[in-house]
Motif scaffolding. Structure first.
Motif, short mmCIF file in Angstrom:
data_model
loop_
_atom_site.label_atom_id
_atom_site.label_comp_id
_atom_site.label_asym_id
_atom_site.label_seq_id
_atom_site.Cartn_x
_atom_site.Cartn_y
_atom_site.Cartn_z
N SER A 1 23.97 -47.53 6.76
CA SER A 1 25.02 -47.45 7.80
C SER A 1 24.41 -47.24 9.19
O SER A 1 25.05 -47.51 10.20
N ILE A 2 23.17 -46.76 9.26
CA ILE A 2 22.57 -46.55 10.60
C ILE A 2 21.49 -47.60 10.89
O ILE A 2 20.70 -47.47 11.82
N SER B 1 12.97 -49.22 7.71
CA SER B 1 13.70 -48.47 8.74
C SER B 1 13.13 -48.78 10.12
O SER B 1 13.04 -47.93 10.99
N ILE C 1 16.65 -49.09 13.58
CA ILE C 1 17.74 -48.12 13.44
C ILE C 1 18.75 -48.37 14.56
O ILE C 1 18.38 -48.45 15.74
N SER C 2 20.01 -48.55 14.19
CA SER C 2 21.01 -48.94 15.20
C SER C 2 21.87 -47.78 15.67
O SER C 2 22.61 -47.89 16.62
N SER C 3 21.80 -46.65 14.97
CA SER C 3 22.66 -45.53 15.37
C SER C 3 22.05 -44.21 14.93
O SER C 3 21.31 -44.17 13.93
N THR C 4 22.34 -43.16 15.67
CA THR C 4 21.90 -41.83 15.22
C THR C 4 23.12 -40.98 14.87
O THR C 4 23.06 -39.76 14.86
N GLU C 5 24.23 -41.66 14.61
CA GLU C 5 25.44 -40.93 14.18
C GLU C 5 25.70 -41.21 12.72
O GLU C 5 25.82 -42.36 12.31
N LEU C 6 25.73 -40.14 11.93
CA LEU C 6 25.90 -40.31 10.48
C LEU C 6 27.37 -40.35 10.13
O LEU C 6 28.15 -39.54 10.63
N LEU D 1 15.97 -37.86 12.42
CA LEU D 1 16.53 -38.57 13.58
C LEU D 1 16.29 -37.79 14.87
O LEU D 1 15.96 -38.38 15.91
#
Ligand code: EPZ
Length: 430
Positions: free
Chosen positions: A59-60, A75, A78-83, A101
């Protein structure tokens, strides 16, 4: 919802190979985020918790796949640091992604992992350490917590309690910190050592895992960020996770409670020394070879006067529910004190429905052994409590139905097939 149906009274016999450790692979999957290359992780168990962790990584922005017990993770992007909150709520062990992260990208946003079936499970030790390393922790807003750090500083961190998750989270963040981080009163579980081995393969300079003091020499380079994707560890590495000592211990107790004779292979007996020690107290015979354990149960199990659950290498809290089941049919009275979690006796009322004689007072359980348990309709409320009910069903008179087996599937790979291969009469029913 499916359930397990068990017909009790069959002695377990035969040989079983033990899968890789859930509590080793979950932090190692988080550590793969530190690597902007390819991480290949072997001996992965097929468990619900592993699938949730892979879903979170995907998902990230990670590419991840699990095939024939081998996980491959890329890895690099990485497209996001929000889980995602829904996945984090499903599995609180995902909290250990924070350190990776925060270290690699200087930020992480995560749904505050609530308590679970066995206790409040606070993360104050994790957050206190991150703050000490220079992170800003923003208040919980709408159930989310945000951490930011322009730069993490190596620090001397002394844990108030040897928390497994906090030790792992700090190890991961410290990989990127400027300078040296020491963790004193660190957790000493074998899974922490396995994480250290994985990090070393990545090129992290780290030592001391397995002892109460761990030292991590952080990278002085600037961390990457989402846009530049500049990273600090980039390798193709391969790591085989250690065997699951709690799954192994659970099957040993299944052999003991049914009066059986069984051999476990692909285990590390040294990781089970406190469990083996207590099993021998019941006059169960245990023979240890390099990576196998042979058990021969006595006709009648003897009680154990006192067991306290403790951080490793003490008796593991994750074996406490299963031990209560076994002692509920031992000769004599046993006492267990659960020192780690505040709400880990939820399986006891279900055992009492089967005829067990158990008194609970705060964190102490007094178990007066009975000759036989009788099969009943039961409900599992948590992972290890569910495993405890399976053990009780294996030795009870008649039929036991266990609902809530989605808990059991989080930590045991097709438990019904594993036990059937040892002669148990157990099926998954809808
Ligand atoms: C890990 O959980 C395991 N989970 C647990 O296994 C295991 O029971 C536990 O360690 C203890 O051995 C994984 O490794 C995925 P802790 P963790 O932080 O890291 C308190 C299973 O069945 N604490 O060592 O969450 C906490 O409340 C699971 O496989 C704080 O107070 O355990 C608890 O009382 C269940 N503040 C004690 O420490 C914190 O910030 C132990 O927790 C952190 C923890």
């Amino acid at each position: 919802m499916s359930a397990l149906k068990i017909t009790g009274g069959y002695k377990l016999k035969g040989e079983l190979s033990i899968s890789g450790a859930k509590n080793a692979i979950l932090p190692i999957l988080a550590a793969a985020l530190i690597n902007s290359g390819i991480s290949i992780i072997e001996n992965s168990p097929h468990l619900a918790d592993v699938e949730i962790m892979l879903d979170i990584l995907i998902s990230i922005g990670c590419k991840a796949s699990l095939k024939n017990n081998t996980i491959t993770i890329d890895s690099s992007e990485i497209s996001s640091t929000e889980l995602p909150g829904d996945l984090v709520q499903k599995m609180r062990a995902s909290i250990v992604i924070m350190g990776a992260l925060l270290g690699r990208f200087g930020e992480v946003k995560i749904s505050y992992p609530g308590g679970c079936e066995i206790g409040l499970r606070p993360i104050d030790l994790h957050l206190k350490a991150f703050k000490q390393m220079g992170a800003e922790i923003h208040e919980i807003v709408h159930g989310y917590i945000t951490c930011k750090a322009n730069k993490l500083m190596g620090s001397e961190i002394s844990l108030d309690y040897p928390s497994v998750g906090a030790t792992e989270n700090i190890m991961l963040a410290a990989c990127f910190a400027e300078g040296v981080t020491t963790i004193t009163n660190a957790a000493k579980e074998p899974e922490i050592e396995d994480l250290q081995e994985f990090l070393r393969k990545l090129g992290v300079r780290i030592k001391g895992a397995g002892s109460s003091t761990i030292t991590i020499y952080g990278l002085n380079k600037r961390k990457g960020n989402i846009s530049t994707q500049t990273n600090t560890f980039k390798k193709e590495i391969c790591h085989k996770v250690i065997p699951d000592r709690i799954v192994a211990g659970t099957y040993l107790l299944a052999g003991a409670i049914t009066g059986g004779t069984l051999t476990l292979t692909n285990v590390n007996p040294a990781h089970l020394s406190s469990v083996i020690y207590k099993l021998r107290d019941t006059t169960t015979e245990i023979l240890i070879k390099n990576n196998s354990i042979k058990l021969k149960a006595p006709a009648h199990l003897k009680n154990i006067e006192l067991v306290r659950t403790l951080p490793y290498p003490g008796f593991p809290t994750d074996m406490q529910p299963q031990l209560i089941s076994m002692l509920s049919v031992a000769e004599g009275t046993s006492i267990i004190v659960e020192t780690v979690f505040e709400n880990r006796y939820r399986h006891v009322d279900q055992l009492i429905r089967m005829g067990a004689e158990i008194l609970i007072n705060d964190r102490t359980a007094v178990i007066k052994g009975v000759k036989r348990l009788s099969g009943a309709d039961l409900t599992a409320h948590d992972l290890r409590g569910g495993a405890a009910l399976v053990l009780a069903g294996l030795c009870a008179d008649g039929e036991t139905i266990i609902n809530g087996i989605e808990y059991i599937d989080r930590g045991y790979e097709s438990i019904e097939n594993q036990l059937s291969s040892l002669g148990a009469v157990i099926n998954r029913i809808n």
